[in-house]
Write a protein that holds these residues in place. Structure first.
Motif, PDB file in Angstrom:
ATOM      1  N   CYS A   1       2.253   1.760  -3.484  1.00  0.00           N
ATOM      2  CA  CYS A   1       1.211   2.262  -4.389  1.00  0.00           C
ATOM      3  C   CYS A   1       0.933   3.743  -4.151  1.00  0.00           C
ATOM      4  N   GLN A   2       0.908   4.161  -2.892  1.00  0.00           N
ATOM      5  CA  GLN A   2       0.695   5.576  -2.580  1.00  0.00           C
ATOM      6  C   GLN A   2       1.858   6.425  -3.096  1.00  0.00           C
TER       7      GLN A   2
ATOM      8  N   HIS B   1       1.529   6.781  -6.832  1.00  0.00           N
ATOM      9  CA  HIS B   1       0.461   7.730  -7.161  1.00  0.00           C
ATOM     10  C   HIS B   1       0.946   9.170  -6.980  1.00  0.00           C
TER      11      HIS B   1
ATOM     12  N   GLN C   1       0.830  -1.197   0.000  1.00  0.00           N
ATOM     13  CA  GLN C   1       0.000   0.000   0.000  1.00  0.00           C
ATOM     14  C   GLN C   1       0.873   1.259   0.000  1.00  0.00           C
TER      15      GLN C   1
END
Length: 149
Positions: A30-31, A34, A27
């Protein structure tokens, strides 16, 4: 001769990554990805913003042109080193360009980038940026040809 080995099972089990820690790490990655994508779109808006001074604008234009260029500094087919520019160099340049921006311009451009990404309009396109990358690579090719000749 009988040799017994004592294994501390609690220590062994605690050193194995749990599913929760792996999901948390995934996670976080992924952050981070982004944020890098959002900031690269932000730089595109920064290049066009009238409140940006010349140095951050030039650096932002270079980063955006390099990010959109199909040609990497280190080709991706070279094992491990080929991804260094994608994983380290490009995020580092984005970080530097973001740090040079005035806070109010950065906030406004980040808001524009978030709106752009929510609308799902894809990558921003700029024909001048594409022309710049093509001219730079033609110049590099001519310089190499003259040097080798």
């Amino acid at each position: 001769m009988n040799v017994s080995i004592k294994i501390n099972s609690r220590k062994l089990i605690s050193s194995v990554p749990t599913r929760k820690s792996l999901l948390s790490t995934l996670q976080n990655i992924c952050q981070w990805a982004h944020r890098v994508k959002r900031d690269s779109v932000t730089l595109w808006f920064v290049c066009r913003h009238p409140g940006t001074s010349w140095l951050p604008k030039v650096l932002a234009a270079f980063v955006v042109a390099y990010a959109l260029s199909p040609i990497d500094l280190i080709p991706d087919f070279i094992p491990v080193l080929g991804y260094v520019d994608d994983v380290l160099l490009l995020p580092g340049l984005i970080w530097l360009a973001i740090r040079l921006m005035p806070k109010d311009v950065l906030a406004e451009c980040r808001e524009q980038a978030d709106t752009w990404m929510r609308c799902g309009e894809g990558k921003p396109r700029n024909s001048w940026g594409i022309a710049f990358v093509v001219v730079v690579w033609i110049g590099v090719g001519v310089a190499l040809w003259l040097w080798i000749r």
